[in-house]
Design a protein around this motif. Structure first.
Motif, PDB file in Angstrom:
ATOM      1  N   SER A  67     -25.097  47.808 103.321  1.00  0.00           N
ATOM      2  CA  SER A  67     -25.510  47.326 104.637  1.00  0.00           C
ATOM      3  C   SER A  67     -25.198  45.846 104.798  1.00  0.00           C
ATOM      4  O   SER A  67     -24.807  45.396 105.882  1.00  0.00           O
ATOM      5  CB  SER A  67     -26.989  47.598 104.887  1.00  0.00           C
ATOM      6  N   ALA A  68     -25.336  45.078 103.732  1.00  0.00           N
ATOM      7  CA  ALA A  68     -25.037  43.643 103.795  1.00  0.00           C
ATOM      8  C   ALA A  68     -23.547  43.406 104.018  1.00  0.00           C
ATOM      9  O   ALA A  68     -23.168  42.493 104.760  1.00  0.00           O
ATOM     10  CB  ALA A  68     -25.506  42.946 102.526  1.00  0.00           C
ATOM     11  N   VAL A  69     -22.713  44.215 103.390  1.00  0.00           N
ATOM     12  CA  VAL A  69     -21.266  44.070 103.585  1.00  0.00           C
ATOM     13  C   VAL A  69     -20.909  44.396 105.031  1.00  0.00           C
ATOM     14  O   VAL A  69     -20.167  43.658 105.673  1.00  0.00           O
ATOM     15  CB  VAL A  69     -20.483  44.958 102.595  1.00  0.00           C
ATOM     16  N   LEU A  70     -21.457  45.491 105.563  1.00  0.00           N
ATOM     17  CA  LEU A  70     -21.175  45.849 106.951  1.00  0.00           C
ATOM     18  C   LEU A  70     -21.709  44.780 107.910  1.00  0.00           C
ATOM     19  O   LEU A  70     -21.049  44.411 108.876  1.00  0.00           O
ATOM     20  CB  LEU A  70     -21.755  47.223 107.283  1.00  0.00           C
ATOM     21  N   LEU A  71     -22.885  44.253 107.615  1.00  0.00           N
ATOM     22  CA  LEU A  71     -23.451  43.175 108.428  1.00  0.00           C
ATOM     23  C   LEU A  71     -22.515  41.964 108.437  1.00  0.00           C
ATOM     24  O   LEU A  71     -22.255  41.373 109.483  1.00  0.00           O
ATOM     25  CB  LEU A  71     -24.830  42.778 107.891  1.00  0.00           C
ATOM     26  N   GLU A  72     -21.992  41.604 107.285  1.00  0.00           N
ATOM     27  CA  GLU A  72     -21.074  40.465 107.224  1.00  0.00           C
ATOM     28  C   GLU A  72     -19.774  40.752 107.966  1.00  0.00           C
ATOM     29  O   GLU A  72     -19.220  39.870 108.623  1.00  0.00           O
ATOM     30  CB  GLU A  72     -20.783  40.068 105.773  1.00  0.00           C
ATOM     31  N   LEU A  73     -19.280  41.988 107.898  1.00  0.00           N
ATOM     32  CA  LEU A  73     -18.078  42.345 108.651  1.00  0.00           C
ATOM     33  C   LEU A  73     -18.313  42.169 110.149  1.00  0.00           C
ATOM     34  O   LEU A  73     -17.452  41.664 110.863  1.00  0.00           O
ATOM     35  CB  LEU A  73     -17.662  43.785 108.352  1.00  0.00           C
ATOM     36  N   VAL A  74     -19.483  42.576 110.624  1.00  0.00           N
ATOM     37  CA  VAL A  74     -19.812  42.389 112.040  1.00  0.00           C
ATOM     38  C   VAL A  74     -19.870  40.900 112.360  1.00  0.00           C
ATOM     39  O   VAL A  74     -19.282  40.433 113.342  1.00  0.00           O
ATOM     40  CB  VAL A  74     -21.153  43.085 112.395  1.00  0.00           C
ATOM     41  N   HIS A  75     -20.549  40.145 111.526  1.00  0.00           N
ATOM     42  CA  HIS A  75     -20.720  38.707 111.762  1.00  0.00           C
ATOM     43  C   HIS A  75     -19.388  37.960 111.809  1.00  0.00           C
ATOM     44  O   HIS A  75     -19.206  37.045 112.617  1.00  0.00           O
ATOM     45  CB  HIS A  75     -21.626  38.116 110.680  1.00  0.00           C
ATOM     46  N   THR A  76     -18.440  38.349 110.949  1.00  0.00           N
ATOM     47  CA  THR A  76     -17.148  37.660 110.880  1.00  0.00           C
ATOM     48  C   THR A  76     -16.119  38.218 111.864  1.00  0.00           C
ATOM     49  O   THR A  76     -14.993  37.733 111.907  1.00  0.00           O
ATOM     50  CB  THR A  76     -16.556  37.731 109.449  1.00  0.00           C
ATOM     51  N   GLY A  77     -16.507  39.244 112.632  1.00  0.00           N
ATOM     52  CA  GLY A  77     -15.569  39.842 113.576  1.00  0.00           C
ATOM     53  C   GLY A  77     -14.539  40.737 112.923  1.00  0.00           C
ATOM     54  O   GLY A  77     -13.490  41.004 113.506  1.00  0.00           O
ATOM     55  N   ARG A  78     -14.812  41.208 111.720  1.00  0.00           N
ATOM     56  CA  ARG A  78     -13.871  42.045 110.966  1.00  0.00           C
ATOM     57  C   ARG A  78     -14.373  43.481 110.820  1.00  0.00           C
ATOM     58  O   ARG A  78     -13.864  44.247 110.015  1.00  0.00           O
ATOM     59  CB  ARG A  78     -13.617  41.444 109.585  1.00  0.00           C
ATOM     60  N   ALA A  79     -15.363  43.858 111.601  1.00  0.00           N
ATOM     61  CA  ALA A  79     -15.927  45.216 111.518  1.00  0.00           C
ATOM     62  C   ALA A  79     -14.997  46.230 112.180  1.00  0.00           C
ATOM     63  O   ALA A  79     -14.165  45.872 113.014  1.00  0.00           O
ATOM     64  CB  ALA A  79     -17.289  45.251 112.211  1.00  0.00           C
ATOM     65  N   PRO A  80     -15.163  47.490 111.831  1.00  0.00           N
ATOM     66  CA  PRO A  80     -14.452  48.539 112.572  1.00  0.00           C
ATOM     67  C   PRO A  80     -14.899  48.532 114.040  1.00  0.00           C
ATOM     68  O   PRO A  80     -16.014  48.090 114.358  1.00  0.00           O
ATOM     69  CB  PRO A  80     -14.905  49.830 111.882  1.00  0.00           C
ATOM     70  N   ALA A  81     -14.050  49.047 114.919  1.00  0.00           N
ATOM     71  CA  ALA A  81     -14.404  49.170 116.333  1.00  0.00           C
ATOM     72  C   ALA A  81     -15.429  50.280 116.528  1.00  0.00           C
ATOM     73  O   ALA A  81     -16.245  50.221 117.440  1.00  0.00           O
ATOM     74  CB  ALA A  81     -13.155  49.455 117.160  1.00  0.00           C
ATOM     75  N   ALA A  82     -15.375  51.289 115.668  1.00  0.00           N
ATOM     76  CA  ALA A  82     -16.329  52.398 115.662  1.00  0.00           C
ATOM     77  C   ALA A  82     -16.317  52.993 114.262  1.00  0.00           C
ATOM     78  O   ALA A  82     -15.336  52.862 113.523  1.00  0.00           O
ATOM     79  CB  ALA A  82     -15.960  53.457 116.690  1.00  0.00           C
ATOM     80  N   ILE A  83     -17.414  53.643 113.906  1.00  0.00           N
ATOM     81  CA  ILE A  83     -17.521  54.267 112.597  1.00  0.00           C
ATOM     82  C   ILE A  83     -17.862  55.738 112.781  1.00  0.00           C
ATOM     83  O   ILE A  83     -18.802  56.085 113.501  1.00  0.00           O
ATOM     84  CB  ILE A  83     -18.597  53.576 111.736  1.00  0.00           C
ATOM     85  N   LEU A  84     -17.079  56.600 112.125  1.00  0.00           N
ATOM     86  CA  LEU A  84     -17.344  58.028 112.099  1.00  0.00           C
ATOM     87  C   LEU A  84     -17.804  58.387 110.689  1.00  0.00           C
ATOM     88  O   LEU A  84     -17.132  58.032 109.717  1.00  0.00           O
ATOM     89  CB  LEU A  84     -16.069  58.822 112.420  1.00  0.00           C
ATOM     90  N   VAL A  85     -18.941  59.016 110.567  1.00  0.00           N
ATOM     91  CA  VAL A  85     -19.448  59.422 109.262  1.00  0.00           C
ATOM     92  C   VAL A  85     -19.618  60.934 109.239  1.00  0.00           C
ATOM     93  O   VAL A  85     -20.020  61.539 110.240  1.00  0.00           O
ATOM     94  CB  VAL A  85     -20.778  58.724 108.896  1.00  0.00           C
ATOM     95  N   ALA A  86     -19.285  61.534 108.093  1.00  0.00           N
ATOM     96  CA  ALA A  86     -19.472  62.979 107.947  1.00  0.00           C
ATOM     97  C   ALA A  86     -20.960  63.302 107.826  1.00  0.00           C
ATOM     98  O   ALA A  86     -21.429  64.307 108.337  1.00  0.00           O
ATOM     99  CB  ALA A  86     -18.703  63.497 106.741  1.00  0.00           C
ATOM    100  N   GLU A  87     -21.681  62.434 107.148  1.00  0.00           N
ATOM    101  CA  GLU A  87     -23.137  62.557 106.995  1.00  0.00           C
ATOM    102  C   GLU A  87     -23.745  61.175 107.201  1.00  0.00           C
ATOM    103  O   GLU A  87     -23.212  60.184 106.708  1.00  0.00           O
ATOM    104  CB  GLU A  87     -23.496  63.078 105.605  1.00  0.00           C
ATOM    105  N   PRO A  88     -24.849  61.083 107.900  1.00  0.00           N
ATOM    106  CA  PRO A  88     -25.482  59.778 108.110  1.00  0.00           C
ATOM    107  C   PRO A  88     -25.824  59.100 106.782  1.00  0.00           C
ATOM    108  O   PRO A  88     -26.260  59.759 105.842  1.00  0.00           O
ATOM    109  CB  PRO A  88     -26.755  60.122 108.885  1.00  0.00           C
ATOM    110  N   ASP A  89     -25.573  57.821 106.715  1.00  0.00           N
ATOM    111  CA  ASP A  89     -25.905  56.999 105.551  1.00  0.00           C
ATOM    112  C   ASP A  89     -26.812  55.880 106.064  1.00  0.00           C
ATOM    113  O   ASP A  89     -26.344  54.890 106.621  1.00  0.00           O
ATOM    114  CB  ASP A  89     -24.633  56.437 104.926  1.00  0.00           C
TER     115      ASP A  89
END
Length: 138
Positions: A67-89
């Protein structure tokens, strides 16, 4: 053809190319939080970048730090535009929840089978706010 994904975390409509991973990934140590590059030496998509993509995750490899890595990706503008998951995490998606609480623009997260994700690989997709997924037209 229209696929309907289950909305896990809502967001804006998105148009982007699908990077459907062929194997599960650990965000902690698997994705560089500053660049969005897949850095796990054993991952089949090593060297690809998740930034700005519709990221298809057939599975995740746990770490409470994901979650911290994804949070940092959002903060730096490097996150995916959308995320598709087979199972919720819940741990991974917690990063998006925190980012939203911080007032940052977050990508939508949707549930879609790994098989359906694989069929979208490399295609330019349009994802509506209701979870409808279409191949984008030029």
């Amino acid at each position: 053809m229209v696929l309907k994904a289950e909305i896990l975390l809502p967001g804006q409509a998105v148009e982007a190319t699908c990077l459907a991973l062929s194997a599960p990934i650990s965000f902690w140590g698997g994705v560089d939080p500053r660049s969005g590059e897949i850095i796990d030496a054993r991952h089949p998509q090593r060297g690809r970048n998740v930034a700005g993509t519709v990221l298809g995750l057939p599975g995740t490899i746990g770490s409470s730090s994901a979650s911290a890595v994804l949070l940092e990706l959002v903060h730096t503008g490097r996150a995916p535009a959308a995320i598709l998951v087979a199972e919720p995490d819940a741990i991974l998606l917690l990063g998006l929840v925190v980012a939203r609480e911080m007032g940052w623009k977050t990508p939508p997260a949707l549930k879609l089978s790994a098989k359906a994700q694989a069929g979208l690989a490399g295609q330019r997709l349009s994802i509506a706010i209701d979870g409808a997924i279409r191949t984008a037209t030029a």
